[in-house]
Structures are given as structure tokens and as C-alpha cells.
Write a protein that holds these residues in place. Structure first.
Motif, short mmCIF file in Angstrom:
data_model
loop_
_atom_site.label_atom_id
_atom_site.label_comp_id
_atom_site.label_asym_id
_atom_site.label_seq_id
_atom_site.Cartn_x
_atom_site.Cartn_y
_atom_site.Cartn_z
N ASP A 181 2.77 10.66 -7.60
CA ASP A 181 2.46 10.72 -6.16
C ASP A 181 3.72 10.62 -5.31
OD1 ASP A 181 3.14 8.10 -6.65
OD2 ASP A 181 1.49 7.22 -5.51
N LEU A 182 4.91 10.76 -5.93
CA LEU A 182 6.17 10.53 -5.22
C LEU A 182 7.13 11.69 -5.49
CD1 LEU A 182 7.61 8.18 -3.58
CD2 LEU A 182 8.67 7.57 -5.75
N ALA A 183 7.72 12.25 -4.44
CA ALA A 183 8.63 13.39 -4.57
C ALA A 183 10.07 12.92 -4.72
CB ALA A 183 8.52 14.31 -3.35
N ILE A 184 10.72 13.40 -5.77
CA ILE A 184 12.12 13.06 -6.04
C ILE A 184 12.84 14.34 -6.46
CG2 ILE A 184 13.69 11.76 -7.53
CD1 ILE A 184 11.56 9.66 -7.83
N PHE B 118 0.86 -1.18 0.00
CA PHE B 118 0.00 0.00 0.00
C PHE B 118 0.90 1.23 0.00
CE2 PHE B 118 -2.29 -3.44 1.96
CZ PHE B 118 -3.59 -3.32 1.51
N SER B 119 0.82 2.03 -1.06
CA SER B 119 1.70 3.20 -1.14
C SER B 119 1.04 4.32 -1.93
CB SER B 119 3.03 2.82 -1.80
OG SER B 119 3.92 3.91 -1.80
N GLY B 120 1.04 5.51 -1.34
CA GLY B 120 0.53 6.68 -2.03
C GLY B 120 -0.86 6.48 -2.59
N ASP B 121 -1.05 6.90 -3.85
CA ASP B 121 -2.38 6.78 -4.45
C ASP B 121 -2.59 5.45 -5.16
OD1 ASP B 121 -0.93 7.00 -6.81
OD2 ASP B 121 -1.62 9.03 -7.27
N GLY B 122 -1.65 4.50 -4.98
CA GLY B 122 -1.82 3.16 -5.53
C GLY B 122 -1.72 3.12 -7.04
N PRO C 111 7.44 -6.66 -9.26
CA PRO C 111 6.21 -7.11 -9.93
C PRO C 111 4.95 -6.92 -9.10
CG PRO C 111 7.27 -8.98 -8.91
CD PRO C 111 8.16 -7.79 -8.62
N HIS C 112 5.05 -6.19 -7.98
CA HIS C 112 3.90 -6.05 -7.09
C HIS C 112 2.92 -5.00 -7.62
CE1 HIS C 112 5.69 -8.56 -3.96
NE2 HIS C 112 6.83 -7.94 -4.23
N ARG C 113 1.66 -5.26 -7.44
CA ARG C 113 0.63 -4.27 -7.74
C ARG C 113 0.49 -3.37 -6.52
NH1 ARG C 113 -5.11 -4.23 -6.90
NH2 ARG C 113 -6.15 -2.77 -8.32
#
Length: 610
Positions: A96-99, A86-90, A134-136
Motif C-alpha cells: 500500500d506504499l509507493a517507493i 492509522f496508515s494506508g490499508d492498515g 512496534p506499533h500496530r
């Protein structure tokens, strides 16, 4: 043990480590070992959670935690379908990720810190979509988590293990810090201790739950050990490891990871778990290895402190008095506590401090440390402010005397520059700025002194923050020994059973194979505390005892004042300024014959004076 000769002790410590086993095995009363049983990957079900909140604060370091842990679980033999991420907006494709991009032109970059040049040279924060093949990736929302836990009621069977990992921001519940929050995705979205307790209570009580949480204020979740219990003691089938106590933030959340090694509790736990096999032993490795201000917490130690507190209340004495009485009993048979003594010594050696044997000694010898740390924070801010002021003035002079650069930069829109364009620009601009600054010897020496003093003060300030955390880690080891002595001499069978069950729960062991290890920041042992303080005292800034502000443009123009003139707004009592006759409302021009030409220059002149 006091550190007199750091290098010699470090070498001797390496020799001892090679000759003796320094592991602290899971124990009930200092001698009886408890083991968690073999690792069966097919019976491990993992939830990996990174809420993030919003894309601005959902940092890449969180994603790296997920990447490393997912790889470790895969090598351990945990089936992919048993791992829920489970991460961010899925699955939403929106970023949805700051870099932050990487600026490879670091040489001479210190000359533009605190200046307007950063608009063109510092890569802006960028945003990307979270992906972990490979994870959803599922959305880190309460609804998605609730659905998973609802399905887990029937999916998880007796004898299974639920491994619940959190890398995230945590927030403190000021009304009830025992019910702190995990930040989830969305405005004001969070998951409280009590909400997670309800979900865990609905899972079969014969399913072991092991938590690993790296968010701020995560220690509050140690209370979940009392989930699914029928009596006064924990059932022992819910346990965990937490980056810090319920009243302290955790270190390691930062927008970028490209210019830094992996920092903080979770990365150190992954590395130690891969090396030690036992998650229980990994905790003790991290106590001495993690050079951040984290204060790791473990449920079994939390329970021992609870037992000592209850024991103290029954006797009508303080926790500290009860613990020290138990420690005095324990040290009567020091041989059985040798692994714990070596751990205390290792923590002291790593952070340039003594190795305590009682809470009273710990309190007495460190009473001044919080004040020293606060003073160093103030000094660091002062040095940094003076350095940035001097940098800004140097940058403005550079643009005035190098009109070609002013014109060139003026034609560029900072937000539209690509990373390659920024790097190319930095490779030209920084050497030019460096050459210009060196052409003014007096100004150049001032810039370098301010920069070096800032680095020295900030380094010492950070080490004092870590030392405060190290003392709390040392305190937890002392309380553990006291608690084990209590179990040995005074505990009820129910208390001993509860503790043994918690340790067995925590001792999650990996199968015997080669695991990936995240690289972590490793530093040499800290200087001895007294040496650090002496070094900083020698570099303390001078003090005049005034507060000031720049003279207004109208006054400066009317009186034809130099550009660095400063108006005094406060004169502190018993200060050198008061002794010299300075008063509120006076205007400081500079030393005789050398008027200040830069705004704020009075500060660096004062700080660099004898």
C-alpha cells in the motif's frame, strides 16, 4: 533592511544570533508571557494519520513522517499504547506504499532526461506494505477513526492532551474551502473539517487538542479552534499548526526520499520542536528555515487576524488599513517588539528580500513578484522542452550509430530489470553516451547550454515561488504584531482570555532530554531578489514570435526536406518573425547552409540565438 552584501550580512547575522536570544516567547500583548505547562508523557494520547488514498499516491515521505514522530514521542515518554497509527490499508499485508528504487549512477544522467533511455535506466515505482514496528498499523478509514474517537470519549480524561498529527494529501473543497478534506484510504474517501469537528466536540472539553497537519490546504482546519466554545470566542482548548493556508497546496509529498533530504513543513517542525522544546517556538523557527513554498499557519495567529478583521469591519475600513494603523501604534514602542522585528529580518535575509514593517509596504514592494514568478515558470518550461528535444535527438543518433547498443537494449524488457541490473546497465551506457555526445563539439555545446540554462531558470523559478510564500509568512508576523497591539489597547477581557488560552494550548513543551532530529534540507541564504532577476534576465532565451509543428512525413518526403523542417502555424503580431516576412504556412528549414536535422531543433536554435 535591504541586503547589499549577502556574505557580510550572513556572517554578521550568525554573530548576532550567538549574542542575543532570538526566540519569540508566547505572549499576550507583546510582553506578558504565557506558558503551556510541563510535559507529562503518560497523559499524552497521539493519533498519527496518513490516509494515502491508494498505493500509487501513498508516498514513502508520509511513512517517514510517522517514523520520526513515533520515535520522538517514544523518547518523550509517551507510552506505546497511547499512540494510535492509522496508515494506508492498515494490517492488510497487500502493498500500500509507493517507493522508487535508487539509481546510484547519477553521473551523466542529465543526458537521458526526456529520452526513451529512461525506460531502462530509471527505477520504476515499487510498492511495499506499510510497517511501523512496534506499533500496530490501523487502516486509515473513516470507520477505524470513528471507532477510535468513540472509545476516546471514555479513555481521555480531563487534563489529558490529544495530539492529532496528519501527514497526507489534502484536497480543496471548491464549494466551501473552509471545509477542506484530509484524504483517507480508499476511492474518494476523505475526512472534512466539519466531520472532525463533530468527533472533537464529543471529547471531554477539559482535554486539550493539539493538531499538527502537513497536508495540502490544511489551513482550513484552523477553524476547529471554535470547537467546544460557548460564546463568540474560542474556548482555547483546541489549537494547531498547519503546513499551509486553506487555499494553497503544501510541499513535501513525493514518491521517493532516497535521493532527497527530508523536505517540507512536518520535518522542519519535528526538528525545531526537538531543539526548542516548545511547539509554539518551533513554528517561528520554521518560518525562516523552511525553504519550500509552504506558508505555515498557527491557530493563535489565525485568531489575531480574525480580531483585526472584526475590528476593521466595525470601523468600516479594510483589514490592511486597520492592521497598518495598529502597527504604527506598535512601532512607537519598538523595544517590546524586538523579537518580532528580528524574525521579520531573519525571513527577509533567508530569502534575499527586504524586511517589511507594514502591509502597505509589503504590497507595494512586491506587486510585480507574481508576474515575475509566472514569467520564470514559462521560461523554465521552454528551456526544459528545448533541452529534452535535443537530448532525444542525440539519443536517437546514438542508437543509429551504435547498433550494438540498439540490439542490446532491444533484447531487454525494462519492467523486468532489477535495481542491480539497472545500475549495472547505467554504469556502462551513460559513459558511452557521454563519450558519443562529446565527439560532436557543436552539438555537445548546445546540449550543455540548454541543460545549464534549464537548471538556472528552474532554480530561479523555484526561488521566486518560495519568496512568494516567504512574503505571506512575513505578512502573518506583521498581522500578529498588529493583533497583539489590538489586544493591548482595544480588546475585551474575553478576547484576551481566548488568545491566552490558545497560546497556552499551542505551547506543548517536551521534557528536557536529547531528542532525535530528522535531517532536513538546509540551503544558504537566497541571492538578493534583484540579483536573481538580473541573472535570469541575462540568460533569457531569444524570441522569434512563431508557433510551429514538425512537417508531416508526406510533405517532407515529397519536398525532400531535412529532418528538422518546421511548419509555421502562427506568427505573432509585432514579432521579429513578422518583421522578417514569415507567414503562416511557411516552412522553416534552418539558417543558410545549416538545415535543421532534429525534430524541434528550431526551438533551441531560436532560444540560443542572441
Amino acid at each position: 533592511m535591504r541586503l547589499k552584501h549577502l556574505t557580510l550580512l550572513f556572517v554578521w547575522g550568525v554573530f548576532l544570533a550567538s549574542c542575543r536570544n532570538t526566540r519569540v516567547e508566547p505572549a499576550v500583548a507583546g510582553s506578558s508571557l504565557v506558558r503551556g505547562g510541563p510535559f507529562d508523557g503518560k497523559r499524552i494520547h497521539a493519533v498519527l494519520l496518513n490516509g494515502g488514498g491508494n498505493k500509487e499516491q501513498n508516498y514513502r515521505s508520509h511513512l517517514l513522517h510517522l517514523v520520526h514522530l513515533a520515535e520522538l514521542l517514544d523518547v518523550a515518554g509517551v507510552p506505546q499504547e497511547n499512540v494510535a497509527v492509522f496508515s494506508g490499508d492498515g494490517p492488510d499485508p497487500e502493498p500500500d506504499l509507493a517507493i522508487r528504487g535508487r539509481n546510484e549512477s547519477r553521473k551523466h544522467f542529465w543526458l537521458v532526461e526526456g529520452t526513451g533511455a529512461l525506460a531502462w535506466l530509471r527505477p520504476p515505482k515499487q510498492y511495499r506494505n506499510t510497517e511501523l514496528p512496534p506499533h500496530r498499523v490501523l487502516p486509515a478509514t473513516r470507520e477505524a477513526l470513528a471507532t477510535w474517537f468513540e472509545n476516546a470519549k471514555s479513555r481521555l480524561k480531563p487534563g489529558d492532551t490529544l495530539f492529532f498529527f496528519v501527514t497526507d494529501h489534502g484536497t480543496k473543497n471548491d464549494q466551501n474551502p473552509e471545509n477542506n478534506h484530509i484524504v483517507l484510504w480508499g476511492p474518494q474517501a476523505h475526512l472534512a473539517v466539519e466531520e472532525l469537528r463533530v468527533w472533537l466536540a464529543e471529547i471531554d472539553p477539559q482535554v486539550r487538542v493539539v493538531m499538527l497537519m502537513s497536508q495540502c490546504f490544511s489551513g482550513a482546519f484552523a477553524r476547529l479552534m471554535w470547537t467546544r466554545t460557548e460564546g463568540n470566542e474560542p474556548a482555547g482548548n483546541v489549537c494547531g499548526f498547519f503546513a499551509s493556508t486553506q487555499d494553497r497546496p503544501a510541499y513535501g509529498c513525493y514518491p521517493e526520499n532516497l535521493d532527497k533530504n527530508n523536505i517540507g513543513h512536518a520535518f522542519h517542525m519535528f526538528r525545531a520542536w526537538a531543539r526548542e522544546s516548545s511547539l509554539y517556538r518551533a513554528h517561528d523557527v520554521v518560518l525562516a528555515a523552511d525553504d519550500t513554498p509552504d506558508v505555515p499557519v498557527r491557530t493563535s495567529d489565525h485568531y489575531l487576524e480574525f480580531l483585526i478583521r472584526r475590528f476593521a469591519d466595525e470601523k468600516g475600513i479594510t483589514l490592511e488599513a486597520a492592521a497598518d494603523a495598529l502597527l504604527e501604534e506598535a512601532w512607537g514602542e519598538k523595544g517590546q517588539w524586538e523579537p518580532h522585528l528580528r524574525l521579520l529580518d531573519k525571513i527577509g535575509q533567508a530569502f534575499g528580500m527586504f524586511s517589511a514593517r507594514s502591509l502597505a509596504e509589503l504590497a507595494e514592494r512586491t506587486a510585480a513578484l507574481p508576474d515575475v514568478a509566472q514569467q520564470l515558470r514559462n521560461v523554465s518550461r521552454s528551456w526544459r522542452g528545448a533541452w529534452h528535444d535535443a537530448n532525444a535527438a542525440n539519443w536517437q543518433r546514438f542508437l543509429e550509430q551504435r547498433p550494438e547498443w540498439r540490439a542490446r537494449l532491444g533484447a531487454l524488457e525494462p519492467q523486468k530489470l532489477t535495481d542491480d541490473e539497472r545500475r549495472s546497465l547505467a554504469q556502462e551506457l551513460l559513459p558511452a553516451l557521454h563519450a558519443y555526445a562529446r565527439q560532436q563539439p557543436e552539438n555537445w555545446q548546445r546540449l550543455r547550454r540548454l541543460w545549464r540554462s534549464t537548471r538556472e531558470a528552474e532554480g530561479a523559478s523555484y526561488r521566486m515561488e518560495v519568496r512568494q510564500a516567504a512574503l505571506l509568512r512575513m505578512r502573518s508576523v506583521l498581522l500578529r504584531v498588529a493583533g497583539l497591539q489590538y489586544l493591548k489597547s482595544y480588546a475585551t477581557p474575553e478576547e484576551r482570555r481566548a488568545y491566552a488560552s490558545l497560546v497556552r494550548c499551542e505551547d506543548l513543551r517536551l521534557p528536557p532530554r536529547k531528542f532525535p532530529e530528522p535531517g532536513v534540507r538546509t540551503t544558504p541564504p537566497f541571492p538578493e531578489f534583484e540579483e536573481d532577476v538580473a541573472r535570469v534576465k541575462a540568460a533569457l532565451p531569444a524570441w522569434m514570435g512563431i508557433q510551429f509543428r514538425p512537417v508531416s512525413e508526406d510533405v517532407a518526403k515529397a519536398k525532400e526536406l531535412p529532418g528538422g523542417a518546421a511548419a509555421i502555424i502562427t506568427v505573432y503580431p509585432d514579432s521579429p518573425a513578422q518583421a522578417a516576412g514569415l507567414e503562416q504556412g511557411d516552412i522553416v528549414l534552418g539558417p543558410p547552409g545549416r538545415p535543421f536535422s532534429e525534430k524541434g531543433q528550431v526551438r533551441s536554435w531560436i532560444m540560443l540565438s542572441a
